[in-house]
Write a protein that holds these residues in place. Structure first.
Motif, PDB file in Angstrom:
ATOM      1  N   MET A   1      -9.548  -1.382  13.185  1.00 49.84           N
ATOM      2  CA  MET A   1      -8.168  -1.005  12.693  1.00 49.84           C
ATOM      3  C   MET A   1      -8.752   0.036  11.668  1.00 49.84           C
ATOM      4  O   MET A   1      -9.636  -0.131  10.964  1.00 49.84           O
ATOM      5  CB  MET A   1      -7.319  -2.101  12.188  1.00 49.84           C
ATOM      6  N   SER A   2      -8.010   1.023  11.572  1.00 53.45           N
ATOM      7  CA  SER A   2      -8.356   2.181  10.501  1.00 53.45           C
ATOM      8  C   SER A   2      -7.783   1.899   9.219  1.00 53.45           C
ATOM      9  O   SER A   2      -7.690   0.623   8.889  1.00 53.45           O
ATOM     10  CB  SER A   2      -7.746   3.352  11.108  1.00 53.45           C
ATOM     11  N   GLU A   3      -7.252   2.726   8.464  1.00 47.65           N
ATOM     12  CA  GLU A   3      -7.007   2.736   6.962  1.00 47.65           C
ATOM     13  C   GLU A   3      -5.884   1.556   7.097  1.00 47.65           C
ATOM     14  O   GLU A   3      -4.930   1.829   7.829  1.00 47.65           O
ATOM     15  CB  GLU A   3      -6.352   3.946   6.517  1.00 47.65           C
ATOM     16  N   ILE A   4      -5.844   0.661   6.064  1.00 47.51           N
ATOM     17  CA  ILE A   4      -4.821  -0.510   5.933  1.00 47.51           C
ATOM     18  C   ILE A   4      -4.354  -0.485   4.242  1.00 47.51           C
ATOM     19  O   ILE A   4      -5.110  -0.145   3.638  1.00 47.51           O
ATOM     20  CB  ILE A   4      -5.217  -1.806   6.243  1.00 47.51           C
ATOM     21  N   PHE A   5      -3.129  -0.278   4.251  1.00 45.95           N
ATOM     22  CA  PHE A   5      -2.375  -0.217   2.963  1.00 45.95           C
ATOM     23  C   PHE A   5      -1.720  -1.486   2.725  1.00 45.95           C
ATOM     24  O   PHE A   5      -0.933  -2.245   3.714  1.00 45.95           O
ATOM     25  CB  PHE A   5      -1.190   0.771   2.915  1.00 45.95           C
ATOM     26  N   VAL A   6      -1.820  -2.224   1.763  1.00 48.53           N
ATOM     27  CA  VAL A   6      -1.048  -3.412   1.245  1.00 48.53           C
ATOM     28  C   VAL A   6       0.232  -2.847   0.493  1.00 48.53           C
ATOM     29  O   VAL A   6       0.082  -2.184  -0.324  1.00 48.53           O
ATOM     30  CB  VAL A   6      -1.929  -4.056   0.223  1.00 48.53           C
ATOM     31  N   MET A   7       1.297  -3.621   1.062  1.00 50.34           N
ATOM     32  CA  MET A   7       2.611  -3.034   0.795  1.00 50.34           C
ATOM     33  C   MET A   7       3.510  -4.302   0.040  1.00 50.34           C
ATOM     34  O   MET A   7       3.430  -5.221   0.748  1.00 50.34           O
ATOM     35  CB  MET A   7       3.272  -2.676   2.044  1.00 50.34           C
ATOM     36  N   TYR A   8       4.089  -3.827  -1.058  1.00 51.32           N
ATOM     37  CA  TYR A   8       4.641  -5.031  -1.946  1.00 51.32           C
ATOM     38  C   TYR A   8       6.147  -4.842  -1.364  1.00 51.32           C
ATOM     39  O   TYR A   8       6.909  -3.902  -1.581  1.00 51.32           O
ATOM     40  CB  TYR A   8       4.778  -4.877  -3.415  1.00 51.32           C
ATOM     41  N   GLU A   9       6.827  -5.860  -0.962  1.00 57.00           N
ATOM     42  CA  GLU A   9       8.281  -5.872  -0.572  1.00 57.00           C
ATOM     43  C   GLU A   9       8.934  -6.356  -2.033  1.00 57.00           C
ATOM     44  O   GLU A   9       8.467  -7.790  -2.373  1.00 57.00           O
ATOM     45  CB  GLU A   9       8.687  -6.647   0.432  1.00 57.00           C
ATOM     46  N   CYS A  32       7.282 -10.167  -0.974  1.00 57.15           N
ATOM     47  CA  CYS A  32       6.543 -10.563   0.142  1.00 57.15           C
ATOM     48  C   CYS A  32       5.412  -9.419   0.280  1.00 57.15           C
ATOM     49  O   CYS A  32       5.756  -8.378  -0.281  1.00 57.15           O
ATOM     50  CB  CYS A  32       7.413 -10.624   1.610  1.00 57.15           C
ATOM     51  N   VAL A  33       4.127  -9.911   0.669  1.00 59.82           N
ATOM     52  CA  VAL A  33       3.167  -8.929   0.800  1.00 59.82           C
ATOM     53  C   VAL A  33       2.909  -8.468   2.278  1.00 59.82           C
ATOM     54  O   VAL A  33       2.573  -9.601   3.139  1.00 59.82           O
ATOM     55  CB  VAL A  33       1.851  -9.425   0.167  1.00 59.82           C
ATOM     56  N   HIS A  34       2.851  -7.347   2.685  1.00 65.61           N
ATOM     57  CA  HIS A  34       2.761  -6.756   4.097  1.00 65.61           C
ATOM     58  C   HIS A  34       1.423  -5.851   4.068  1.00 65.61           C
ATOM     59  O   HIS A  34       1.001  -5.568   3.256  1.00 65.61           O
ATOM     60  CB  HIS A  34       4.077  -5.984   4.535  1.00 65.61           C
ATOM     61  N   ALA A  35       1.050  -5.637   5.350  1.00 67.82           N
ATOM     62  CA  ALA A  35       0.025  -4.811   5.558  1.00 67.82           C
ATOM     63  C   ALA A  35       0.688  -3.542   6.549  1.00 67.82           C
ATOM     64  O   ALA A  35       1.519  -3.952   7.267  1.00 67.82           O
ATOM     65  CB  ALA A  35      -1.199  -5.158   6.476  1.00 67.82           C
ATOM     66  N   ALA A  36       0.035  -2.363   6.153  1.00 63.98           N
ATOM     67  CA  ALA A  36       0.735  -1.172   7.031  1.00 63.98           C
ATOM     68  C   ALA A  36      -0.559  -0.353   7.190  1.00 63.98           C
ATOM     69  O   ALA A  36      -1.214  -0.031   6.556  1.00 63.98           O
ATOM     70  CB  ALA A  36       1.978  -0.304   6.390  1.00 63.98           C
ATOM     71  N   PRO A  37      -0.530   0.308   8.591  1.00 63.46           N
ATOM     72  CA  PRO A  37      -1.507   1.184   8.974  1.00 63.46           C
ATOM     73  C   PRO A  37      -0.963   2.494   8.157  1.00 63.46           C
ATOM     74  O   PRO A  37      -0.156   2.829   7.747  1.00 63.46           O
ATOM     75  CB  PRO A  37      -1.378   1.425  10.432  1.00 63.46           C
ATOM     76  N   ALA A  38      -2.226   3.586   8.086  1.00 62.04           N
ATOM     77  CA  ALA A  38      -1.948   4.785   7.482  1.00 62.04           C
ATOM     78  C   ALA A  38      -1.016   5.624   8.335  1.00 62.04           C
ATOM     79  O   ALA A  38      -0.982   5.484   9.867  1.00 62.04           O
ATOM     80  CB  ALA A  38      -3.234   5.476   7.405  1.00 62.04           C
ATOM     81  N   CYS A  52       4.351  -6.115  10.932  1.00 60.23           N
ATOM     82  CA  CYS A  52       5.139  -6.809  11.452  1.00 60.23           C
ATOM     83  C   CYS A  52       6.485  -5.948  11.658  1.00 60.23           C
ATOM     84  O   CYS A  52       7.363  -6.755  12.477  1.00 60.23           O
ATOM     85  CB  CYS A  52       5.428  -7.928  10.497  1.00 60.23           C
ATOM     86  N   GLY A  53       6.520  -4.807  11.412  1.00 62.23           N
ATOM     87  CA  GLY A  53       7.466  -4.021  12.149  1.00 62.23           C
ATOM     88  C   GLY A  53       8.687  -3.362  10.936  1.00 62.23           C
ATOM     89  O   GLY A  53       9.429  -3.031  11.404  1.00 62.23           O
ATOM     90  N   LYS A  54       8.362  -4.087   9.711  1.00 62.98           N
ATOM     91  CA  LYS A  54       9.450  -3.719   8.707  1.00 62.98           C
ATOM     92  C   LYS A  54       8.987  -2.184   8.442  1.00 62.98           C
ATOM     93  O   LYS A  54       8.036  -1.983   8.177  1.00 62.98           O
ATOM     94  CB  LYS A  54       9.287  -4.662   7.411  1.00 62.98           C
ATOM     95  N   ASP A  55      10.320  -1.529   7.645  1.00 56.86           N
ATOM     96  CA  ASP A  55      10.262  -0.162   7.162  1.00 56.86           C
ATOM     97  C   ASP A  55       9.531  -0.342   5.947  1.00 56.86           C
ATOM     98  O   ASP A  55       9.962  -1.200   5.077  1.00 56.86           O
ATOM     99  CB  ASP A  55      11.581   0.274   6.881  1.00 56.86           C
ATOM    100  N   THR A  56       8.581   0.813   5.543  1.00 53.01           N
ATOM    101  CA  THR A  56       7.899   0.629   4.331  1.00 53.01           C
ATOM    102  C   THR A  56       8.673   1.648   3.455  1.00 53.01           C
ATOM    103  O   THR A  56       8.078   1.792   2.241  1.00 53.01           O
ATOM    104  CB  THR A  56       6.533   1.190   4.642  1.00 53.01           C
ATOM    105  N   PHE A  57       9.536   2.116   3.651  1.00 56.70           N
ATOM    106  CA  PHE A  57      10.422   3.016   2.855  1.00 56.70           C
ATOM    107  C   PHE A  57      10.461   2.448   1.372  1.00 56.70           C
ATOM    108  O   PHE A  57      10.355   3.234   0.352  1.00 56.70           O
ATOM    109  CB  PHE A  57      11.566   3.857   3.374  1.00 56.70           C
TER     110      PHE A  57
END
Length: 92
Positions: A1-9, A32-38, A52-57
């Protein structure tokens, strides 16, 4: 997997924390803490959806990104808040 971002909900301001001692980001408790690709064609911007399919906006990216392949993709202080679906993809 390439670049991964840790995203905070994040919870709404003033919301009760679901986990005692949970860290705050910009004065708001992390829900909640999610992971998102670049994003496509980028290495500096998270994509529009988490693993997991959630919107990162409306999510806040972590200031740092995982770099050590032997460490977890999320900070230890958030272990109880990690999205099980994102974690399963990251572990798989």
């Amino acid at each position: 997997m390439s670049e991964i971002f840790v995203m905070y909900e994040l919870d709404q301001p003033g919301a009760a924390r679901s986990i005692t001692g949970a860290s705050l980001v910009e004065g708001r408790p992390v829900r909640c803490v999610h992971a998102a690709p670049a994003a496509p064609g980028s290495t500096t911007t998270p994509g529009p959806r988490t693993l997991c399919g959630k919107d990162t906006f409306a999510m806040m990216p972590s200031p740092g990104r995982p770099t050590d392949p032997d460490s977890s993709w999320y900070a230890a202080e958030y272990a109880q808040l990690v999205c099980a679906q994102c974690d399963a993809v990251m572990e798989g």
